[in-house]
Design a protein around this motif. Structure first.
Motif, mmCIF file in Angstrom:
data_model
loop_
_atom_site.group_PDB
_atom_site.id
_atom_site.type_symbol
_atom_site.label_atom_id
_atom_site.label_comp_id
_atom_site.label_asym_id
_atom_site.label_seq_id
_atom_site.Cartn_x
_atom_site.Cartn_y
_atom_site.Cartn_z
ATOM 1 N N GLY A 28 -1.407 42.823 23.127
ATOM 2 C CA GLY A 28 -2.093 42.619 21.840
ATOM 3 C C GLY A 28 -2.301 43.927 21.111
ATOM 4 O O GLY A 28 -3.392 44.235 20.646
ATOM 5 N N GLY A 29 -1.244 44.733 20.987
ATOM 6 C CA GLY A 29 -1.280 45.913 20.113
ATOM 7 C C GLY A 29 -0.797 45.488 18.732
ATOM 8 O O GLY A 29 -0.657 44.277 18.450
ATOM 9 N N PRO A 30 -0.498 46.455 17.852
ATOM 10 C CA PRO A 30 -0.057 46.093 16.498
ATOM 11 C C PRO A 30 1.183 45.195 16.496
ATOM 12 O O PRO A 30 1.231 44.207 15.747
ATOM 13 C CB PRO A 30 0.253 47.449 15.860
ATOM 14 C CG PRO A 30 -0.565 48.437 16.633
ATOM 15 C CD PRO A 30 -0.664 47.904 18.020
ATOM 16 N N ALA A 31 2.179 45.488 17.342
ATOM 17 C CA ALA A 31 3.409 44.679 17.334
ATOM 18 C C ALA A 31 3.124 43.251 17.779
ATOM 19 O O ALA A 31 3.494 42.284 17.096
ATOM 20 C CB ALA A 31 4.462 45.313 18.251
ATOM 21 N N GLY A 32 2.453 43.101 18.917
ATOM 22 C CA GLY A 32 2.224 41.775 19.478
ATOM 23 C C GLY A 32 1.290 40.935 18.626
ATOM 24 O O GLY A 32 1.545 39.744 18.396
ATOM 25 N N ALA A 33 0.203 41.549 18.142
ATOM 26 C CA ALA A 33 -0.788 40.787 17.365
ATOM 27 C C ALA A 33 -0.171 40.296 16.057
ATOM 28 O O ALA A 33 -0.339 39.131 15.675
ATOM 29 C CB ALA A 33 -2.021 41.657 17.092
ATOM 30 N N VAL A 34 0.585 41.170 15.381
ATOM 31 C CA VAL A 34 1.173 40.757 14.100
ATOM 32 C C VAL A 34 2.251 39.691 14.336
ATOM 33 O O VAL A 34 2.307 38.694 13.611
ATOM 34 C CB VAL A 34 1.724 41.979 13.315
ATOM 35 C CG1 VAL A 34 2.537 41.539 12.109
ATOM 36 C CG2 VAL A 34 0.566 42.880 12.874
ATOM 37 N N LEU A 35 3.074 39.868 15.362
ATOM 38 C CA LEU A 35 4.101 38.845 15.623
ATOM 39 C C LEU A 35 3.449 37.492 15.905
ATOM 40 O O LEU A 35 3.877 36.454 15.373
ATOM 41 C CB LEU A 35 4.995 39.257 16.805
ATOM 42 C CG LEU A 35 6.030 38.206 17.193
ATOM 43 C CD1 LEU A 35 7.019 37.955 16.052
ATOM 44 C CD2 LEU A 35 6.786 38.606 18.459
ATOM 45 N N ALA A 36 2.395 37.513 16.719
ATOM 46 C CA ALA A 36 1.737 36.245 17.063
ATOM 47 C C ALA A 36 1.193 35.571 15.796
ATOM 48 O O ALA A 36 1.331 34.354 15.617
ATOM 49 C CB ALA A 36 0.625 36.502 18.073
ATOM 50 N N LEU A 37 0.600 36.353 14.903
ATOM 51 C CA LEU A 37 0.079 35.775 13.647
ATOM 52 C C LEU A 37 1.216 35.179 12.815
ATOM 53 O O LEU A 37 1.104 34.054 12.301
ATOM 54 C CB LEU A 37 -0.659 36.860 12.844
ATOM 55 C CG LEU A 37 -0.999 36.483 11.401
ATOM 56 C CD1 LEU A 37 -1.974 35.303 11.351
ATOM 57 C CD2 LEU A 37 -1.586 37.668 10.635
ATOM 58 N N PHE A 138 -2.127 28.586 18.140
ATOM 59 C CA PHE A 138 -2.223 29.970 18.635
ATOM 60 C C PHE A 138 -3.274 30.041 19.727
ATOM 61 O O PHE A 138 -4.348 29.461 19.602
ATOM 62 C CB PHE A 138 -2.625 30.901 17.482
ATOM 63 C CG PHE A 138 -3.030 32.289 17.934
ATOM 64 C CD1 PHE A 138 -2.072 33.250 18.238
ATOM 65 C CD2 PHE A 138 -4.379 32.639 18.064
ATOM 66 C CE1 PHE A 138 -2.444 34.528 18.655
ATOM 67 C CE2 PHE A 138 -4.754 33.919 18.485
ATOM 68 C CZ PHE A 138 -3.787 34.853 18.766
ATOM 69 N N GLN A 139 -2.964 30.802 20.770
ATOM 70 C CA GLN A 139 -3.991 31.066 21.776
ATOM 71 C C GLN A 139 -3.945 32.529 22.193
ATOM 72 O O GLN A 139 -2.862 33.058 22.499
ATOM 73 C CB GLN A 139 -3.808 30.179 23.007
ATOM 74 C CG GLN A 139 -5.003 30.314 23.951
ATOM 75 C CD GLN A 139 -4.855 29.543 25.237
ATOM 76 O OE1 GLN A 139 -3.774 29.029 25.547
ATOM 77 N NE2 GLN A 139 -5.930 29.471 25.998
ATOM 78 N N LEU A 140 -5.109 33.153 22.170
ATOM 79 C CA LEU A 140 -5.236 34.543 22.626
ATOM 80 C C LEU A 140 -5.935 34.525 23.984
ATOM 81 O O LEU A 140 -7.008 33.929 24.115
ATOM 82 C CB LEU A 140 -6.074 35.333 21.612
ATOM 83 C CG LEU A 140 -6.535 36.722 22.034
ATOM 84 C CD1 LEU A 140 -5.353 37.671 22.239
ATOM 85 C CD2 LEU A 140 -7.493 37.313 20.988
#
Ligand SMILES: Cc1cc2nc3c(=O)[nH]c(=O)nc-3n(C[C@H](O)[C@H](O)[C@H](O)COP(=O)(O)OP(=O)(O)OC[C@H]3O[C@@H](n4cnc5c(N)ncnc54)[C@H](O)[C@@H]3O)c2cc1C
Length: 417
Positions: A28-37, A138-140
């Motif tokens: 859940g860094g910038p790459a992962g969080a933005v892709l998930a969104l 979505f699930q975090l």
């Protein structure tokens, strides 16, 4: 539990539960969080696994470049994002033997956001994942440390992670490794990176901040003995003190008082608080690395962000590149994930799109490291900039080139409509 996850089996070989989703994003860094969104807003079932329990990490950059603000604008999120406390950085100035030299000025760029937004990365990530949580698909999962790949006949089918109370399996049509510069997924794939060795390490510590201090988000201070990057975290200054590669023992044997003096010489405004540094335990040493993988994917798995290419801190573009990877990934495979038609060649296409910009910027970073930084670190003199170069930086259109490169990279990325 989100709609995307169905419990299909429990307690098999010490695994507490097994779940199924379409895309499992690890990190859940910038790459992962933005892709998930980006996937969630288009209706793709997605699970984001983050090893830590929160987003608050010491070793993080806090910059959001104009290219990313444009993407936030395309998502309709920019105005709300900018309500979070932040500072704006419009220019970069180098202290030279001939006086201050402004070599970047973003103000002239043709964008609504002609500045670098300096914002606590933890707040940026909370904002992005907060947006994603609006979507039921979505699930975090925080505190989920991915440890193993689930594979069959060379195809990655999911991951096994250690949660708060045991082991869990998640099966997915695609696993995206966005787990940063110490990527576990990269190692599990046995991918060997091509490394470059930036000639520097960074000492990382805090000094207190006063209301009367400068408001800028990011400042550079080049003294004869210390080269400092000052990041305004509002409650305190995060300081990056650049040293030669492997130079920590030398700094340490010179003693804390020598370190404090060198800080004050470069940044006299800290004379009244440099005494806060009382113990070496307050100072972390960051070994600066830079590399890229020859291959970013294998059947069922894609690596993006630092997991695919660790960026040197020169120019502060790592977050920018990580998020651009996420946007290109979403642009190219959202529909295919929905239709269940993602193939390995689609993953190869993502690498092709992102590899060239990454190589260009890493080349540029290497050039600056080998031709400028190394000289700066090996002398106690302030850098001398040749007259023709000084004159060039006075011509606005020439000065716009590094500004443009810094703000957007060589190939700006936009969200597919
Ligand atoms: C000290 C420092 C300062 C920097 N300053 C800047 C700057 O000013 N500007 C800039 O643009 N870049 C900066 N960078 C670089 C920037 O931080 C990275 O390029 C960027 O964060 C990469 O984003 P990412 O999402 O790919 O990876 P990361 O931000 O590293 O995120 C990876 C995430 O994955 C999680 N994770 C790791 N392993 C696992 C696992 N096994 N299971 C589950 N989760 C896992 C981690 O906890 C982390 O949250 C800096 C880097 C450092 C070290």
């Amino acid at each position: 539990m989100a709609d995307s996850i169905q419990e299909v089996r429990a307690d098999v070989h010490e695994v507490k539960s097994v779940a199924q989703t379409t895309c499992c994003v690890v990190g859940g860094g910038p790459a992962g969080a933005v892709l998930a969104l980006l996937l969630a807003r288009k209706g793709v079932p997605v699970v984001l696994l983050e090893a830590h329990m929160d987003f608050d990490r010491n070793f993080r950059g806090d910059t959001i470049h104009p290219s990313i603000m444009n993407i936030m604008d395309e998502l309709g999120l920019a105005d709300r994002l900018l309500q979070i406390r932040h500072a704006e950085l419009r220019t970069a100035t180098l202290q030279t033997a001939q006086g201050p030299l402004q070599f970047v000025n973003l103000s002239r760029l043709k964008t609504r956001y002609p500045y670098i937004t300096v914002m606590a990365q933890s707040q940026f990530l909370e904002f992005i994942t907060g947006e994603a949580k609006q979507y039921p698909n979505f699930q975090l999962i925080m505190g989920a440390q991915v440890d193993e790949l689930i594979e069959k006949d060379g195809l990655v089918q999911g991951v096994r992670y250690r949660g708060q109370d045991g082991w869990y399996d998640i099966y997915a049509a695609l696993v995206v490794g966005a787990d940063g510069r110490f990527s576990r997924l990269r190692r599990l794939c046995n991918f060997k990176p091509i490394t470059t060795s930036p000639p520097m390490d960074v000492l990382w510590f805090r000094l207190s901040r006063k209301d009367s201090d400068q408001e800028e988000g990011l400042l550079g201070r080049f003294g004869r003995k210390a080269r400092l990057v000052l990041i305004n975290r509002f409650d305190y200054w995060q300081i990056g003190y650049v040293i030669s590669k492997g130079g920590y023992q030398k700094v340490r044997s010179a003693g804390l008082e020598t370190l404090r003096e060198s800080i004050t010489e470069a940044a006299p405004e800290f004379a009244d608080r440099v005494g806060e540094l009382q113990d070496w335990k307050q100072i972390s040493v960051l070994s600066v690395e830079s590399d890229r993988l020859p291959r970013w994917y294998r059947p069922g798995l894609l690596l993006i962000g630092d997991a695919a290419h660790v960026m040197s801190p020169v120019g502060g573009v790592g977050i920018n590149y990580a998020i651009q990877d996420a946007v290109v990934t979403a642009n190219l495979i959202t529909d295919k994930l929905k239709n269940g038609t993602v193939q390995t060649k689609d993953l190869a296409k993502i690498q092709r799109r992102r590899e060239l910009p990454t190589r260009i910027i890493q080349r540029l970073q290497t050039f600056l490291q080998e031709n400028v930084l190394v000289n700066v670190l090996n002398t106690e003199e302030l850098i001398t900039v040749p007259l023709p170069f000084r004159l060039l930086t006075k011509i606005p259109i020439v000065r716009d080139i590094p500004a443009c490169m810094m703000a957007f990279g060589p190939f700006p990325v936009h969200l597919k409509k």
